[in-house]
Write a protein that holds these residues in place. Structure first.
Motif, mmCIF file in Angstrom:
data_model
loop_
_atom_site.group_PDB
_atom_site.id
_atom_site.type_symbol
_atom_site.label_atom_id
_atom_site.label_comp_id
_atom_site.label_asym_id
_atom_site.label_seq_id
_atom_site.Cartn_x
_atom_site.Cartn_y
_atom_site.Cartn_z
ATOM 1 N N HIS A 89 -37.526 38.320 39.061
ATOM 2 C CA HIS A 89 -36.378 37.575 39.600
ATOM 3 C C HIS A 89 -36.636 36.080 39.503
ATOM 4 C CE1 HIS A 89 -34.305 41.103 40.992
ATOM 5 N NE2 HIS A 89 -35.419 41.531 41.535
ATOM 6 N N GLU A 90 -37.892 35.722 39.746
ATOM 7 C CA GLU A 90 -38.229 34.302 39.710
ATOM 8 C C GLU A 90 -38.122 33.761 38.276
ATOM 9 O OE1 GLU A 90 -42.138 33.504 41.287
ATOM 10 O OE2 GLU A 90 -41.881 31.340 41.012
ATOM 11 N N ARG A 91 -38.668 34.530 37.318
ATOM 12 C CA ARG A 91 -38.603 34.052 35.923
ATOM 13 C C ARG A 91 -37.144 33.999 35.459
ATOM 14 N NH1 ARG A 91 -42.694 36.968 33.599
ATOM 15 N NH2 ARG A 91 -41.313 38.357 32.455
ATOM 16 N N ALA A 92 -36.347 34.961 35.875
ATOM 17 C CA ALA A 92 -34.927 34.965 35.503
ATOM 18 C C ALA A 92 -34.250 33.674 35.968
ATOM 19 C CB ALA A 92 -34.234 36.178 36.114
ATOM 20 N N ARG A 93 -34.605 33.257 37.199
ATOM 21 C CA ARG A 93 -33.941 32.062 37.735
ATOM 22 C C ARG A 93 -34.215 30.828 36.881
ATOM 23 N NH1 ARG A 93 -34.868 34.361 42.893
ATOM 24 N NH2 ARG A 93 -36.847 33.260 43.111
ATOM 25 N N TYR A 94 -35.425 30.748 36.299
ATOM 26 C CA TYR A 94 -35.711 29.609 35.416
ATOM 27 C C TYR A 94 -34.782 29.633 34.197
ATOM 28 C CZ TYR A 94 -40.176 28.484 37.747
ATOM 29 O OH TYR A 94 -41.149 28.108 38.631
ATOM 30 N N LEU A 95 -34.578 30.828 33.635
ATOM 31 C CA LEU A 95 -33.724 30.888 32.453
ATOM 32 C C LEU A 95 -32.278 30.521 32.805
ATOM 33 C CD1 LEU A 95 -36.247 32.883 31.443
ATOM 34 C CD2 LEU A 95 -34.707 33.007 29.519
ATOM 35 N N PHE A 96 -31.821 30.987 33.962
ATOM 36 C CA PHE A 96 -30.459 30.616 34.389
ATOM 37 C C PHE A 96 -30.357 29.102 34.593
ATOM 38 C CE2 PHE A 96 -30.393 35.089 36.276
ATOM 39 C CZ PHE A 96 -29.771 35.623 35.154
ATOM 40 N N LYS A 97 -31.427 28.538 35.143
ATOM 41 C CA LYS A 97 -31.438 27.086 35.386
ATOM 42 C C LYS A 97 -31.376 26.321 34.057
ATOM 43 C CE LYS A 97 -31.993 23.369 37.834
ATOM 44 N NZ LYS A 97 -30.975 22.917 38.782
ATOM 45 N N ILE A 98 -32.105 26.803 33.060
ATOM 46 C CA ILE A 98 -32.069 26.145 31.738
ATOM 47 C C ILE A 98 -30.639 26.187 31.192
ATOM 48 C CG2 ILE A 98 -32.911 26.264 29.350
ATOM 49 C CD1 ILE A 98 -35.536 27.532 30.533
ATOM 50 N N ALA A 99 -29.990 27.363 31.309
ATOM 51 C CA ALA A 99 -28.605 27.496 30.824
ATOM 52 C C ALA A 99 -27.695 26.492 31.545
ATOM 53 C CB ALA A 99 -28.112 28.924 31.046
ATOM 54 N N GLU A 100 -27.901 26.396 32.846
ATOM 55 C CA GLU A 100 -27.082 25.474 33.658
ATOM 56 C C GLU A 100 -27.294 24.017 33.214
ATOM 57 O OE1 GLU A 100 -27.836 24.709 38.137
ATOM 58 O OE2 GLU A 100 -27.497 26.865 37.887
ATOM 59 N N LEU A 101 -28.538 23.660 32.936
ATOM 60 C CA LEU A 101 -28.818 22.280 32.509
ATOM 61 C C LEU A 101 -28.219 21.996 31.131
ATOM 62 C CD1 LEU A 101 -32.465 21.852 33.842
ATOM 63 C CD2 LEU A 101 -30.431 20.583 34.592
ATOM 64 N N ILE A 102 -28.220 23.006 30.249
ATOM 65 C CA ILE A 102 -27.580 22.809 28.935
ATOM 66 C C ILE A 102 -26.090 22.564 29.135
ATOM 67 C CG2 ILE A 102 -26.990 23.914 26.736
ATOM 68 C CD1 ILE A 102 -29.704 25.366 26.878
ATOM 69 N N ASP A 103 -25.469 23.373 30.006
ATOM 70 C CA ASP A 103 -24.040 23.171 30.286
ATOM 71 C C ASP A 103 -23.779 21.778 30.851
ATOM 72 O OD1 ASP A 103 -23.251 25.664 29.438
ATOM 73 O OD2 ASP A 103 -23.359 26.577 31.432
ATOM 74 N N LYS A 104 -24.645 21.377 31.777
ATOM 75 C CA LYS A 104 -24.450 20.087 32.439
ATOM 76 C C LYS A 104 -24.548 18.927 31.446
ATOM 77 C CE LYS A 104 -26.621 17.342 36.051
ATOM 78 N NZ LYS A 104 -27.872 17.249 36.810
ATOM 79 N N HIS A 105 -25.413 19.079 30.430
ATOM 80 C CA HIS A 105 -25.610 17.999 29.460
ATOM 81 C C HIS A 105 -24.958 18.339 28.118
ATOM 82 C CE1 HIS A 105 -28.357 15.840 32.112
ATOM 83 N NE2 HIS A 105 -28.801 17.026 32.470
ATOM 84 N N ALA A 106 -23.907 19.169 28.168
ATOM 85 C CA ALA A 106 -23.325 19.703 26.927
ATOM 86 C C ALA A 106 -22.820 18.598 25.997
ATOM 87 C CB ALA A 106 -22.198 20.672 27.258
ATOM 88 N N ASP A 107 -22.137 17.609 26.545
ATOM 89 C CA ASP A 107 -21.570 16.583 25.665
ATOM 90 C C ASP A 107 -22.679 15.753 25.007
ATOM 91 O OD1 ASP A 107 -19.396 15.147 24.483
ATOM 92 O OD2 ASP A 107 -19.907 13.485 25.830
ATOM 93 N N GLU A 108 -23.690 15.428 25.790
ATOM 94 C CA GLU A 108 -24.826 14.677 25.245
ATOM 95 C C GLU A 108 -25.491 15.474 24.109
ATOM 96 O OE1 GLU A 108 -27.914 14.104 28.156
ATOM 97 O OE2 GLU A 108 -29.311 13.343 26.641
ATOM 98 N N LEU A 109 -25.747 16.757 24.362
ATOM 99 C CA LEU A 109 -26.410 17.596 23.351
ATOM 100 C C LEU A 109 -25.528 17.749 22.113
ATOM 101 C CD1 LEU A 109 -27.886 20.244 25.801
ATOM 102 C CD2 LEU A 109 -29.235 18.795 24.259
ATOM 103 N N ALA A 110 -24.221 17.919 22.319
ATOM 104 C CA ALA A 110 -23.302 18.088 21.178
ATOM 105 C C ALA A 110 -23.304 16.824 20.310
ATOM 106 C CB ALA A 110 -21.900 18.405 21.672
ATOM 107 N N GLN A 111 -23.321 15.661 20.960
ATOM 108 C CA GLN A 111 -23.298 14.415 20.180
ATOM 109 C C GLN A 111 -24.611 14.223 19.426
ATOM 110 O OE1 GLN A 111 -21.042 11.178 21.287
ATOM 111 N NE2 GLN A 111 -19.690 12.339 22.605
#
Ligand code: NAI
Ligand code: MG
Length: 501
Positions: A89-111
């Motif tokens: 469960h703990e390791r899963a939460r890290y992966l979810f957090k990574i996904a969330e951070l990608i979403d949060k910085h989506a425009d920056e990453l896309a550019q």
């Protein structure tokens, strides 16, 4: 060395995201054991914006000495168990957090992706970045579902299996979908508890480096992810040869795939290879042409044709050949090529001068082989590595343009006589990554899907990709299946435990 020549203002003139511009201005170092460091040699290399040929940034050039340090860090992290042995469960939460951070910085990453690779911002925003986040989220879901088995042993014993991580994984990725390929590799590897040395392609290191920052921000323990930017010979070959790397996963050319497989023999690394393709895209006479023509052609042109599963061999039945080729050519002529930051652009430049020269070379090869240019056929004029969307007709399946992976916006239209001939010619290739069938006859669709020797077959669609579904090749397109539950097999090994009762 070339620091004076970098001008972010000039190189990234189309970009509007201030975080992306700030990231470009920072030093681009290696990630080893949780620290950002310069290459031991002190060397750097340039990453270029392919739409204006300007230097975007200088990148640390890692080689064997740096790979050695990264492997030590990854081994230590693996053995200490702060990743491999924490609760699911703990390791899963890290992966979810990574996904969330990608979403949060989506425009920056896309550019950043658009600057480094040249793909239209509309595509990096709508496809590459969200698909990368979804891949981490999908494998986050797997962490709690990696089951072993209890086996029907003799009653005097208890036999069960454990699925354990493989260990230290080397992951070498290409430049066509830089962030998404990193996600396809890291998602399952991290989900299963492995530690990683990631080597982004030298043409497009930016989003992998930014992802490295986000993964550290998510709190993943140091040494779990290490990133070594650099070239194939040097950083890449040192990973492939390293005696203390347990598995290597590679996406790229068939030529380099073979080199990696040979290098793996030293310590018998587990290997998975996702290599080139020359997919048949078979249009039967009963197909809905309004759907087939644009979708099949975009199966060639998407990402400027720099796609391993591009449907570059379009087969059309002889009786309808002229009519269908006219429609394919008309569509191709209307595809808008241009500035990747312009919303109207459907395709941008090719990724590099090397790729540009290579694709231009194939345009000449096609003309010399006697194929007819029905659309495009020329490189764009001026700055940037632009090649016009091209359709060759009157192509024979034996021609080089129908046999070799061009990796540019170049389709070839080939005629067939009947269903058997379509399947025969479709399969007559060294590759077997993907294929497509266009028909309204469901029994023909199923029969042909079964007959095609390819890891993915699309029926009345193209380029459907989703982490739920396995992806990988037959024949010289490689082996191993990424995505879906199959990637769990790539990143775990099975232990059988016998207990006398
Ligand atoms: P490549 O196969 O040389 O590069 C892919 C990755 O492998 C990069 O990270 C590169 O640094 C690394 N690499 C190169 N040589 C290596 C070596 N000796 N040991 C370890 N790693 C090494 O592909 P390249 O030269 O960029 O493109 C050439 C052709 O390959 C393209 O025209 C296309 O046909 C094919 N290709 C296929 C891809 C796919 O998605 N299957 C992706 C990229 C290229
Ligand atoms: Mg190469």
């Amino acid at each position: 060395m070339a620091a004076a020549t970098v001008s972010v203002e000039r190189a990234a003139s189309g970009a509007r995201n201030s975080a992306a511009l700030d990231f470009l201005r920072k030093p681009k170092q290696l990630l080893i054991g949780g620290k950002w460091v310069a290459a031991k040699s002190g060397k750097t290399f340039e990453t270029i914006n392919p739409s204006n040929e300007e230097v975007l940034a200088l990148i640390a050039e890692g080689d064997k000495a740096d790979v050695d340090l990264a492997v030590k860090a990854a081994r230590k992290a693996f053995d200490e168990g702060q990743w491999s042995k924490i609760g699911p469960h703990e390791r899963a939460r890290y992966l979810f957090k990574i996904a969330e951070l990608i979403d949060k910085h989506a425009d920056e990453l896309a550019q950043l992706e658009t600057l480094d690779n040249g793909k239209p911002l509309t595509f990096s925003s709508a496809f590459d970045i969200p698909a990368a986040a979804e891949t981490f989220r999908y494998y986050g879901g797997w962490v709690t579902k990696i089951y072993g088995e209890t086996n029907p042993s003799d009653p005097s014993f208890f036999n069960y299996t454990l699925r354990e991580p493989v260990g230290v994984c080397g992951q070498i990725i290409p430049w066509n979908f830089p962030l998404l390929m990193a996600a396809w590799k890291l998602g399952p590897a991290l989900a299963c508890g492995n530690t990683v040395i990631l080597k982004p392609a030298e043409q497009t290191p930016l989003t992998a480096l930014r992802l490295g920052e986000l993964i550290m921000e998510a709190g993943v323990p140091e040494g779990v992810l290490n990133i070594i930017t650099g070239f194939g010979p040097g950083a890449g070959s040192s990973i492939a040869e390293h005696p203390d790397i347990d598995k290597v996963a590679f996406t790229g050319s068939t030529e380099v795939g073979k080199i990696i497989l040979k290098a793996s023999a030293g310590n018998l690394k587990k290997v998975s290879l996702e290599l080139g393709g020359k997919a048949p895209n078979i249009i039967f006479p009963d197909a809905d042409l309004d759907q087939a023509v644009p979708t099949a052609m975009m199966g060639v042109f998407f990402n400027s044709g720099q796609v391993c599963c591009a449907g570059t061999r379009i087969f059309v039945q002889r009786e309808k050949y002229g009519e269908v080729v006219d429609k394919l050519a008309k569509f191709s002529k209307n595809v808008t090529m241009g500035d990747p930051f312009d919303q109207k652009s459907t395709i941008g430049p090719l990724v590099s001068k090397e790729q540009f020269d290579r694709v231009k070379g194939y345009l000449e090869v096609g003309k010399k082989e006697g194929a007819t240019v029905s659309a495009g056929g020329e490189a764009g004029a001026g700055k940037g590595y632009f090649v016009n969307p091209t359709l060759f007709s009157d192509v024979k399946n034996e021609m080089r343009i129908a046999r070799e992976e061009i990796f540019g916006p170049v389709g070839t239209a080939i005629s067939f006589t009947d269903e058997n001939d379509a399947v025969f010619q479709g399969n007559n290739t060294e590759y077997g990554l993907s294929a497509a069938v266009w028909t309204r006859d469901i029994s023909r669709a199923h029969k042909v899907a079964r007959s095609l020797k390819a890891g993915t077959v699309w029926v009345n669609c193209y380029n459907q990709l989703d982490p739920i579904s396995p992806f990988g090749g037959y024949k010289q397109s490689g082996f191993g299946r990424e995505l879906g539950r199959y990637a769990i097999d790539l990143y775990t090994q099975i232990k059988s435990v016998w207990m006398k009762l």
